[in-house]
Design a protein around this motif. Structure first.
Motif, PDB file in Angstrom:
ATOM      1  N   LYS A 103       0.870  -0.900   0.268  1.00 47.52           N
ATOM      2  CA  LYS A 103       0.166  -0.076  -0.012  1.00 47.52           C
ATOM      3  C   LYS A 103       0.478   1.122  -0.020  1.00 47.52           C
ATOM      4  O   LYS A 103       0.361   2.314   0.089  1.00 47.52           O
ATOM      5  CB  LYS A 103      -1.065  -0.296   1.207  1.00 47.52           C
ATOM      6  N   ALA A 118      -6.540   9.268   0.260  1.00 46.82           N
ATOM      7  CA  ALA A 118      -6.883  10.095   1.545  1.00 46.82           C
ATOM      8  C   ALA A 118      -5.479   9.900   1.752  1.00 46.82           C
ATOM      9  O   ALA A 118      -3.876   9.283   0.996  1.00 46.82           O
ATOM     10  CB  ALA A 118      -7.497   8.502   2.063  1.00 46.82           C
ATOM     11  N   VAL A 141      -9.185   5.067   9.777  1.00 45.35           N
ATOM     12  CA  VAL A 141      -9.182   3.682   9.263  1.00 45.35           C
ATOM     13  C   VAL A 141      -7.151   3.339   9.267  1.00 45.35           C
ATOM     14  O   VAL A 141      -5.942   3.954   9.047  1.00 45.35           O
ATOM     15  CB  VAL A 141      -8.822   4.316   8.006  1.00 45.35           C
ATOM     16  N   VAL A 153      -7.581  -5.096   6.785  1.00 47.26           N
ATOM     17  CA  VAL A 153      -8.222  -2.966   7.336  1.00 47.26           C
ATOM     18  C   VAL A 153      -9.610  -3.230   8.117  1.00 47.26           C
ATOM     19  O   VAL A 153     -10.336  -4.164   8.797  1.00 47.26           O
ATOM     20  CB  VAL A 153      -9.010  -2.103   6.069  1.00 47.26           C
ATOM     21  N   VAL A 155     -11.477  -0.423  10.190  1.00 44.96           N
ATOM     22  CA  VAL A 155     -12.663   1.577   9.993  1.00 44.96           C
ATOM     23  C   VAL A 155     -13.113   1.717  11.369  1.00 44.96           C
ATOM     24  O   VAL A 155     -14.247   0.725  11.146  1.00 44.96           O
ATOM     25  CB  VAL A 155     -13.344   1.542   9.027  1.00 44.96           C
ATOM     26  N   GLU A 179      -5.177   5.602   7.944  1.00 45.30           N
ATOM     27  CA  GLU A 179      -5.890   6.826   6.309  1.00 45.30           C
ATOM     28  C   GLU A 179      -6.247   7.847   6.758  1.00 45.30           C
ATOM     29  O   GLU A 179      -7.463   7.225   7.484  1.00 45.30           O
ATOM     30  CB  GLU A 179      -6.746   5.521   5.472  1.00 45.30           C
ATOM     31  N   SER A 180      -6.847   8.914   5.962  1.00 44.97           N
ATOM     32  CA  SER A 180      -7.903   9.747   6.561  1.00 44.97           C
ATOM     33  C   SER A 180      -9.153   8.400   6.001  1.00 44.97           C
ATOM     34  O   SER A 180      -8.991   7.991   4.899  1.00 44.97           O
ATOM     35  CB  SER A 180      -7.686  10.884   6.285  1.00 44.97           C
ATOM     36  N   LEU A 182     -12.279   8.128   4.156  1.00 47.70           N
ATOM     37  CA  LEU A 182     -13.123   8.857   2.280  1.00 47.70           C
ATOM     38  C   LEU A 182     -14.896   8.767   3.040  1.00 47.70           C
ATOM     39  O   LEU A 182     -15.203   7.270   3.201  1.00 47.70           O
ATOM     40  CB  LEU A 182     -13.007   8.251   1.483  1.00 47.70           C
ATOM     41  N   GLU A 186     -18.872   3.962  -2.133  1.00 45.49           N
ATOM     42  CA  GLU A 186     -18.018   2.768  -2.977  1.00 45.49           C
ATOM     43  C   GLU A 186     -18.080   2.209  -4.356  1.00 45.49           C
ATOM     44  O   GLU A 186     -18.876   2.161  -4.485  1.00 45.49           O
ATOM     45  CB  GLU A 186     -17.143   2.097  -2.453  1.00 45.49           C
ATOM     46  N   LYS A 208     -18.307  -5.634   1.370  1.00 52.48           N
ATOM     47  CA  LYS A 208     -16.457  -6.029   1.903  1.00 52.48           C
ATOM     48  C   LYS A 208     -17.910  -7.421   3.189  1.00 52.48           C
ATOM     49  O   LYS A 208     -16.222  -7.782   4.203  1.00 52.48           O
ATOM     50  CB  LYS A 208     -15.673  -5.315   2.466  1.00 52.48           C
ATOM     51  N   ASN A 218     -14.477  -6.945   8.002  1.00 55.23           N
ATOM     52  CA  ASN A 218     -14.298  -7.205   6.387  1.00 55.23           C
ATOM     53  C   ASN A 218     -14.028  -8.559   6.452  1.00 55.23           C
ATOM     54  O   ASN A 218     -13.272  -9.296   6.891  1.00 55.23           O
ATOM     55  CB  ASN A 218     -13.113  -6.160   6.124  1.00 55.23           C
ATOM     56  N   ILE A 276      -9.025   4.287  -2.775  1.00 55.79           N
ATOM     57  CA  ILE A 276      -9.493   3.328  -1.571  1.00 55.79           C
ATOM     58  C   ILE A 276      -7.979   2.088  -2.094  1.00 55.79           C
ATOM     59  O   ILE A 276      -7.159   2.416  -0.796  1.00 55.79           O
ATOM     60  CB  ILE A 276     -10.486   2.427  -1.485  1.00 55.79           C
ATOM     61  N   GLU A 277      -8.019   1.805  -3.309  1.00 55.44           N
ATOM     62  CA  GLU A 277      -6.949   0.669  -2.666  1.00 55.44           C
ATOM     63  C   GLU A 277      -6.715   0.256  -4.736  1.00 55.44           C
ATOM     64  O   GLU A 277      -7.968   0.653  -4.816  1.00 55.44           O
ATOM     65  CB  GLU A 277      -7.191   0.110  -2.711  1.00 55.44           C
TER      66      GLU A 277
HETATM   67  P1  AMP Z   1      -8.461  -1.570   1.318  1.00 59.52           P
HETATM   68  O1  AMP Z   1      -8.272  -3.152   1.491  1.00 59.52           O
HETATM   69  O2  AMP Z   1      -8.004  -0.848   0.963  1.00 59.52           O
HETATM   70  O3  AMP Z   1      -9.451  -2.231  -0.383  1.00 59.52           O
HETATM   71  O4  AMP Z   1      -9.839  -1.575   2.334  1.00 59.52           O
HETATM   72  C1  AMP Z   1     -11.181  -2.878   3.119  1.00 59.52           C
HETATM   73  C2  AMP Z   1     -12.431  -1.685   3.010  1.00 59.52           C
HETATM   74  O5  AMP Z   1     -12.263  -1.038   3.588  1.00 59.52           O
HETATM   75  C3  AMP Z   1     -12.748  -1.226   1.619  1.00 59.52           C
HETATM   76  O6  AMP Z   1     -13.437  -1.679   0.971  1.00 59.52           O
HETATM   77  C4  AMP Z   1     -13.438   0.819   2.241  1.00 59.52           C
HETATM   78  O7  AMP Z   1     -14.692   0.148   2.865  1.00 59.52           O
HETATM   79  C5  AMP Z   1     -12.603   0.489   3.626  1.00 59.52           C
HETATM   80  N1  AMP Z   1     -11.895   1.395   4.108  1.00 59.52           N
HETATM   81  C6  AMP Z   1     -10.367   1.525   3.456  1.00 59.52           C
HETATM   82  N2  AMP Z   1      -9.649   2.933   2.892  1.00 59.52           N
HETATM   83  C7  AMP Z   1     -10.808   4.081   3.661  1.00 59.52           C
HETATM   84  C8  AMP Z   1     -10.883   5.094   3.731  1.00 59.52           C
HETATM   85  N3  AMP Z   1      -9.806   5.489   4.026  1.00 59.52           N
HETATM   86  N4  AMP Z   1     -11.933   5.677   3.904  1.00 59.52           N
HETATM   87  C9  AMP Z   1     -13.419   4.617   4.161  1.00 59.52           C
HETATM   88  N5  AMP Z   1     -13.293   3.836   3.895  1.00 59.52           N
HETATM   89  C10 AMP Z   1     -11.931   2.852   3.614  1.00 59.52           C
END
Ligand code: AMP
Ligand code: GLY
Length: 418
Positions: A103, A118, A141, A153, A155, A179-180, A182, A186, A208, A218, A276-277
């Motif tokens: 990341k 973010a 986050v 993750v 949140v 992370e801040s 968001l 999605e 998720k 998640n 986000i990713e």
């Molecule tokens: P990731 O593994 O980075 O895909 O994160 C998994 C899930 O966490 C995402 O699909 C979002 O639902 C939530 N998430 C991750 N990053 C953020 C963010 N900066 N703000 C809000 N939700 C987030």
């Protein structure tokens, strides 16, 4: 064309099914596959995390094209090994797959490419955690910097919970990314990329969290739908122009061009789409709905990516209507699971397999967390939901669970943009 698919999830079952409908495909294999892929393709055992084994199988089987589904072999360099053996491969090099594998690397590329995402900080020292946490929130986050199958993750609005998750990661030797938060719905946008040319597929949305109304932890993904009735009409073009193209150019400029599927996970915020990713491969379960709507023959399309000829491929064709997938998960998922139970109704049309295997007596039994991904289609999102849930009720697996609200709010017009 002899096509070998690497992986064993419902994503790979969807890929294998779509490839089997392409008249250009003369032979199809899936490794290691599952009980569902085995009904459509030849099956071979392979350790997907060992690149030399993947390449050796591709050579022995005389593959013309290898399609790598999961991130683990891509991050480990399986696509490099296959290409080094002189075989066309759909999937990025290990160097380009770092966009998912780290990341921190993804953040660095986004910063260099000027892509909205973010704000973030890496913490690798527990002594610096509290000060860092105080610079974030009130929704925290907390992410694992490495591959975590969507489960790394947290949140949360609870500072103590954020701290506990971060400490667990740090204690395990994993750097933590803060992370801040968001806000906004999605979306997942899949883009085919052959190093330079970008061709977006239909946007989809993934669910998720394990429970209805986004309750609980998640998971790898409990359901999805496509397309997105609530998305602004310019969304896809905007994301390609402002996010995907700059990232593709940045990776090419670093001599690590991206070839394969670039998955952009977005939040549609009041400031527009933000990343986000990134993932370096088809998403699961979104692939199950996106491919259900794709009319263009898949093997020719993936081969165009693998051979760098996407620019001369004809425009994509889609079926009208909508698709919804509902994941049926084993008891306990996303924690420790129960497995080895007989599944009734697993061979019905629209039932894609993930954690399944065929026992010696012919019965199909559960063998993973996400067991099945049931796909429904219809002229409206409501009709597609009904089709999916009707099929779900015909499947029986002791102790299993699924979300009952996949695509429900979108079908009722309740998804709103901030
Ligand atoms: P990731 O593994 O980075 O895909 O994160 C998994 C899930 O966490 C995402 O699909 C979002 O639902 C939530 N998430 C991750 N990053 C953020 C963010 N900066 N703000 C809000 N939700 C987030
Ligand atoms: N659906 C989320 C993922 O594939 O990572």
């Amino acid at each position: 064309m002899r096509v070998l698919v690497i992986g064993s999830g419902a994503r790979e079952h969807a890929l294998v099914l779509a490839l089997s409908h392409d008249p250009a495909v003369t032979a199809l294999a899936c490794a290691p596959g599952n009980a569902g892929t085995a009904a459509v393709a030849e099956s071979y055992g392979v350790d997907v995390a060992t690149s030399s084994s993947v390449a050796a199988l591709a050579q022995e089987w005389r593959a013309d094209l290898v399609v790598i589904g999961p991130e683990v072999p891509l991050v480990a360099g399986a696509a490099d090994a296959v290409r080094a053996a002189g075989i066309a491969c759909f999937g990025p090099s290990a160097a380009a797959a770092r966009i998912e594998g780290s990341k921190a690397f993804a953040k660095e590329v986004m910063a260099a490419a000027g892509v909205p995402t973010a704000h973030s900080e890496i913490v690798d020292n527990p002594a610096k955690l509290d000060a860092a946490l105080s610079r974030f929130g009130p929704t925290w986050v907390v992410k694992d910097d490495g591959l975590a199958a969507g489960k790394g993750v947290a949140v949360t609005t609870d500072l103590a919970a954020a701290r506990t998750h971060a400490m667990t990661l740090l204690d395990g030797g994993h750097p933590v990314l803060l992370e801040s938060f968001l806000d906004g719905p999605e979306a997942s946008l899949f883009c085919l990329v052959d190093g330079t040319t970008v061709v977006p597929l239909l946007p989809a949305q993934d669910f998720k969290r394990v429970g209805d109304d986004d309750a609980g932890p998640n998971t790898g993904g409990m359901g999805a739908y496509a397309p997105l009735p609530w998305a602004p009409s310019r969304l896809v073009d905007d994301v390609v122009a402002k996010i995907v193209q700059p990232v593709v150019e940045e990776l090419a400029a670093r001599d690590t061009p991206f070839s394969g599927l670039l998955y952009v996970g977005l939040a549609i915020t009041s400031d527009g789409p933000q990343v986000i990713e990134f993932n370096c491969r088809f998403g699961d379960p979104e692939t199950q709905v996106v491919l259900a709507l794709l009319r263009t023959p898949l093997a020719g399309l993936l081969n165009a990516v693998a051979t760098g000829t996407l620019a001369s491929h004809p425009p994509l064709e889609w079926h009208d209507g909508h698709a919804v997938t509902v994941v049926i998960a084993a008891e306990g998922y996303p924690g420790p699971i129960r497995s080895g139970d007989v599944i009734a109704g697993a061979e019905a049309h629209g039932v894609l397999h993930a954690g399944t295997r065929r026992r010696d007596d012919g019965a199909i039994v559960s063998s993973g967390g996400r067991v099945l991904s049931v796909v429904g289609t219809g002229p409206t999102l409501t009709a597609a939901r009904e089709d999916a849930y009707r099929k779900v009720t015909d499947v029986h697996l002791a102790g299993s669970h699924y979300r009952t609200d996949i695509a429900a709010r979108a079908a009722k017009g309740e998804v709103t943009l901030p």
